[in-house]
Design an enzyme around this catalytic site. Structure first.
Site, PDB file in Angstrom:
ATOM      1  N   HIS A   1       1.001  -1.428   0.474  1.00 55.22           N
ATOM      2  CA  HIS A   1      -0.168  -0.125  -0.076  1.00 55.22           C
ATOM      3  C   HIS A   1       1.002   1.568   0.072  1.00 55.22           C
ATOM      4  CE1 HIS A   1       0.674  -0.338   4.913  1.00 55.22           C
ATOM      5  NE2 HIS A   1       0.590   0.881   4.233  1.00 55.22           N
TER       6      HIS A   1
ATOM      7  N   ASP B   1       0.413  -8.034   1.715  1.00 55.86           N
ATOM      8  CA  ASP B   1       0.296  -6.599   1.962  1.00 55.86           C
ATOM      9  C   ASP B   1       1.868  -6.279   2.120  1.00 55.86           C
ATOM     10  OD1 ASP B   1       0.599  -4.099   1.684  1.00 55.86           O
ATOM     11  OD2 ASP B   1       0.277  -2.947   3.029  1.00 55.86           O
TER      12      ASP B   1
ATOM     13  N   GLY C   1       3.956   7.367   7.970  1.00 57.52           N
ATOM     14  CA  GLY C   1       4.598   6.957   7.409  1.00 57.52           C
ATOM     15  C   GLY C   1       5.878   5.986   7.593  1.00 57.52           C
ATOM     16  N   ASN C   2       5.700   4.698   9.208  1.00 59.43           N
ATOM     17  CA  ASN C   2       6.042   3.596   9.328  1.00 59.43           C
ATOM     18  C   ASN C   2       5.697   2.932   8.345  1.00 59.43           C
ATOM     19  OD1 ASN C   2       6.186   4.881  12.868  1.00 59.43           O
ATOM     20  ND2 ASN C   2       7.611   5.450  11.162  1.00 59.43           N
ATOM     21  N   SER C   3       4.664   3.027   7.526  1.00 66.68           N
ATOM     22  CA  SER C   3       4.656   1.347   6.825  1.00 66.68           C
ATOM     23  C   SER C   3       5.420   1.058   6.086  1.00 66.68           C
ATOM     24  CB  SER C   3       2.837   1.870   6.133  1.00 66.68           C
ATOM     25  OG  SER C   3       2.215   1.783   6.702  1.00 66.68           O
TER      26      SER C   3
ATOM     27  N   GLY D   1      -7.285 -22.113  -3.663  1.00 69.58           N
ATOM     28  CA  GLY D   1      -8.503 -21.034  -4.547  1.00 69.58           C
ATOM     29  C   GLY D   1      -9.685 -20.871  -3.387  1.00 69.58           C
ATOM     30  N   VAL D   2     -10.039 -20.608  -2.744  1.00 64.01           N
ATOM     31  CA  VAL D   2     -10.358 -20.258  -1.799  1.00 64.01           C
ATOM     32  C   VAL D   2     -10.806 -19.286  -0.439  1.00 64.01           C
ATOM     33  CG1 VAL D   2     -10.979 -23.413  -1.264  1.00 64.01           C
ATOM     34  CG2 VAL D   2      -9.445 -21.973   0.458  1.00 64.01           C
TER      35      VAL D   2
END
Length: 378
Positions: free
Chosen positions: A113, A144, A224-226, A279-280
């Site tokens: 993100h 992520d 901003g730490n992400s 695929g679930v």
């Protein structure tokens, strides 16, 4: 007649001087002995000042050393994208995040993100003040995570730890570009919990992402730490700072570094992140969920679909094996699904093309089926 020894006599003044000198000598000796006992034995008491002081100094020293070890590999990431308003005026939008170097040739790991703005141009600032243009190398289809690449050599590489050995209460340190303007800000806390499942999304966005097996920490994770590292007292990265719970205080979450290790290897060898899947769509079962939905087990993966997401992806291994909405997957090979071992984390142990046996419940009966894992495209 025997000679008698002369008697010694002291004046009052001489006696006073003698007494003062004696008192000083006794005081010095007592002080020396008391100091020796205090310094050598005082820290053995649980409430002793010396023990607490030593402990504080040891912890502070360990934190300082850990930061010195980890900081050189931490980078700040900024993104600039063009915007067009209702009247056609062209402007720009800026974003900021953090990452850390995982290869000395300039491969950088961060959150997906952080680099999700369409058409944005990204710049990386290293700890020594240098600036580089960055390109998105790969993104993770399930987590992520994302990788940036800069044109550089001989960069300091982060030391990666083992997130599976984390203990609740263990000291950890978060390093990041706080608020997009305070580069390499350091915050300290503990591991508050492990194996958390959360719904994460950017503020102002209606989209959310399900993240499992997360590390919870009370180390402050600011905007901003992400993408920055969560490190232990050895300076090893044990997590990637990802999200905070805005409704609480000091409740942050990090992706375990072990999840990223296979992604790093995949990017290095294939140029992309390859993740296996069956695929679930599913919900991790808790005791509360089991009670409210009258389920026969307290742990497992409940296959569940919604209006926007199929329970079983058409044409997937799960579809071909006959799995369906409402089935409960309980084991992958001999590994039981639990609160600390989610379905995705167990599948992540294998490679695309591997065959695995799935144990599941349907209508109260236990069934097994063998499927071949395929590459996730989502």
């Amino acid at each position: 007649m025997k000679k008698r020894k002369p008697k010694l006599s002291f004046t009052n003044k001489e006696m006073l001087i003698f007494l003062v000198v004696a008192v000083l000598l006794v005081g010095l000796l007592g002080g020396f002995l008391g100091g020796y006992v205090y310094l050598n034995y005082g820290d053995r008491t649980e409430s002793g000042i010396t023990k607490n002081t030593k402990l504080t100094l040891q912890e502070s020293s360990a934190t300082i050393d850990a930061v010195k070890t980890a900081s050189p590999s931490v980078v700040s990431i900024t993104g600039v994208s063009k915007t067009v308003d209702f009247f056609g005026n062209v402007g720009s939008s800026e974003s900021a995040g953090t990452g850390f170097i995982v290869r000395e040739d300039g491969l950088i790991l961060t959150n997906k993100h952080v680099v999700s703005a369409s058409g944005a141009e990204y710049t990386v600032f290293t700890n020594d003040g240098k600036q580089y243009t960055a390109k998105i190398k790969a993104v993770d289809p399930l987590y992520d995570l994302a990788f940036l690449k800069i044109n550089a050599k001989n960069l300091p590489v982060a030391k990666l730890g083992d997130s599976s050995s984390l203990q609740i209460g263990q000291k950890v340190i978060a390093i990041g570009n706080a608020l997009g303007q305070y580069q390499n800000t350091v915050t300290e806390g503990v591991v508050s919990a492990i194996g958390r499942a959360i719904q994460a999304g950017d503020s102002g966005s209606s989209s959310t992402e399900s993240l499992e097996n997360m590390i919870q920490t009370d180390a402050a994770i600011n905007s901003g730490n992400s993408g920055g590292p969560l490190v232990n007292l050895d300076g090893q990265v044990i997590g990637i700072n990802t999200a905070v719970d805005q409704s609480g205080q000091s409740i942050g979450f990090a992706i375990p570094i072990n999840v990223a290790k296979s992604a790093i290897d995949s990017v290095v060898t294939t140029g992309k992140v390859v993740r296996p899947m069956i695929g679930v769509s599913y919900i991790s079962i808790t005791k509360e969920f089991a009670v409210s939905n009258n389920l026969p087990v307290n742990e497992g993966a409940y296959i569940y679909g919604s209006k926007n997401q199929l329970a079983v992806i058409l044409g997937s291994p799960a579809d071909k094996a006959g799995l369906r909405d409402g089935d409960i997957i309980t084991k992958i090979n001999n590994d039981k699904i639990s609160n600390n071992k989610s379905l995705s984390s167990l599948i992540g142990k294998y490679k695309v093309g591997d065959k695995v046996e799935i144990t599941y419940l349907r209508d109260g009966k236990t069934k097994t089926v063998t499927i071949t894992l395929v590459e996730s495209k989502s």
